[in-house]
Design a protein around this motif. Structure first.
Motif, short mmCIF file in Angstrom:
data_model
loop_
_atom_site.label_atom_id
_atom_site.label_comp_id
_atom_site.label_asym_id
_atom_site.label_seq_id
_atom_site.Cartn_x
_atom_site.Cartn_y
_atom_site.Cartn_z
N THR A 89 -32.30 -11.85 -26.67
CA THR A 89 -32.72 -11.02 -25.47
C THR A 89 -31.62 -9.87 -25.15
O THR A 89 -30.70 -10.59 -24.82
N THR A 90 -31.89 -8.73 -25.24
CA THR A 90 -30.73 -7.97 -25.07
C THR A 90 -31.07 -7.18 -23.82
O THR A 90 -31.91 -6.78 -23.17
N ARG A 91 -29.91 -6.37 -23.34
CA ARG A 91 -29.72 -5.48 -22.34
C ARG A 91 -28.82 -4.22 -22.62
O ARG A 91 -27.95 -4.25 -23.25
N GLY A 92 -29.41 -2.91 -22.38
CA GLY A 92 -28.60 -1.87 -22.59
C GLY A 92 -28.95 -1.07 -23.81
O GLY A 92 -28.17 -0.08 -24.21
N LEU A 93 -29.75 -1.46 -24.80
CA LEU A 93 -30.16 -0.86 -25.86
C LEU A 93 -31.53 -0.68 -26.15
O LEU A 93 -32.34 -1.28 -25.89
N ASP A 94 -31.98 0.47 -26.44
CA ASP A 94 -33.27 0.80 -26.49
C ASP A 94 -33.41 0.38 -28.12
O ASP A 94 -33.25 1.17 -29.18
N LEU A 95 -34.53 -0.65 -28.11
CA LEU A 95 -34.55 -1.38 -29.48
C LEU A 95 -35.63 -0.47 -30.09
O LEU A 95 -35.88 -0.74 -31.42
N SER A 96 -36.78 0.08 -29.43
CA SER A 96 -37.71 1.09 -30.10
C SER A 96 -36.98 2.29 -30.80
O SER A 96 -37.34 2.65 -31.79
N SER A 123 -34.59 -6.71 -22.83
CA SER A 123 -35.18 -7.25 -21.34
C SER A 123 -35.91 -6.13 -20.70
O SER A 123 -36.70 -6.29 -20.03
N GLU A 124 -35.33 -4.93 -21.15
CA GLU A 124 -36.21 -3.77 -20.25
C GLU A 124 -37.53 -3.59 -20.67
O GLU A 124 -38.39 -3.14 -19.89
N ASP A 125 -37.92 -4.25 -21.86
CA ASP A 125 -39.21 -4.12 -22.42
C ASP A 125 -39.96 -5.08 -21.66
O ASP A 125 -41.08 -5.16 -21.44
N SER A 126 -39.30 -6.31 -21.61
CA SER A 126 -40.07 -7.68 -20.91
C SER A 126 -40.07 -7.22 -19.56
O SER A 126 -41.33 -7.60 -18.84
N ALA A 127 -39.30 -6.42 -18.87
CA ALA A 127 -39.52 -5.94 -17.41
C ALA A 127 -40.81 -5.19 -17.30
O ALA A 127 -41.35 -5.18 -16.47
N TRP A 128 -40.85 -4.26 -18.26
CA TRP A 128 -41.96 -3.26 -18.38
C TRP A 128 -43.47 -4.31 -18.37
O TRP A 128 -44.31 -3.89 -17.74
N TRP A 129 -43.41 -5.13 -19.26
CA TRP A 129 -44.62 -5.83 -19.50
C TRP A 129 -44.85 -6.53 -18.09
O TRP A 129 -45.94 -6.87 -17.71
#
Length: 218
Positions: A100-107, A76-82
């Motif tokens: 859809t995750t929160r709190g993990l750096d998937l990259s 979700s952090e990446d979606s927010a960046w987009w």
């Protein structure tokens, strides 16, 4: 070659949404394209079996789905960046993701990381390489290039233990292999920097397809 010694690092996150979708026809000019990239969040617990989530499907199993691409996760952090980059809002499933995750750096997810989610055990297997269907989903053919440049690929996972999962479940990274081959590094190696490709072989969980590909293209 790196070993499979677990890391002492403890990582946890949260599963915000689970999204699934069947195959649909999309009209592109005079062509009709089959795609399963449209995913919608569900409110029930979803069985995870074989090479899929119940209710989910892919149009072309030669390049999507299968044991090494059974589940796609996007942060979700990446979606927010987009959203900040485009001025658009991206809800759960917008990138074709199942989780859809929160709190993990998937990259920063390592190839071979194992996630306990609900009653399932999932393993990070590879990065995502965007294809034109992402442009269809975003209604913007240039989005594929933007995604390739952004370096926020998410992660594909295989199913080690079947079970079920649902929104609100904790994600516990129960195993981290002793190497630094991340989803982001794999993405960079495949799309932008060929000199990184031999490093991919340091990940024991790297699928055989990519091992053979690196042998030919490194």
């Amino acid at each position: 070659m790196s070993t499979q010694t677990p890391s002492t690092e403890t990582l946890t996150g949260e599963l915000l949404a689970v999204s699934v979708g069947g195959v649909r026809d999309v009209h592109v000019g005079s062509r009709v394209i089959e795609t399963g990239i449209w995913k919608s969040p569900v409110t029930w617990r979803v069985p995870v079996q074989g090479v899929n989530l119940a209710g989910d499907d892919q149009a072309d199993r030669t390049v999507h789905g299968g044991p090494d691409k059974a589940v796609y996760a996007y942060a979700s952090e990446d979606s927010a960046w987009w959203a900040t980059q485009t001025g658009r809002e991206f809800g759960p499933g917008a990138f074709g993701e199942n989780l859809t995750t929160r709190g993990l750096d998937l990259s920063g997810a390592r190839i071979g990381d194992r996630w306990r989610v609900g009653t399932t055990l999932l393993e990070v297997r590879q990065t995502r390489i965007p294809c034109f269907k992402l442009g269809l989903r975003m209604r913007d053919p240039l989005f594929v290039r933007a995604f390739a440049q952004a370096g926020r690929p998410g992660a594909y996972l295989g199913i080690l233990e079947e079970g079920d999962l649902g929104a609100g479940d904790a994600i516990e990274v129960v195993f981290r292999p002793d190497h630094n081959v991340t989803s982001a590094l794999m993405f960079q190696a495949l799309l932008h920097d060929a000199s990184l490709r031999p490093k991919l072989l340091h990940a024991p969980a790297l699928p055989q397809f990519w091992r053979d590909w690196v042998a030919e293209h490194a």
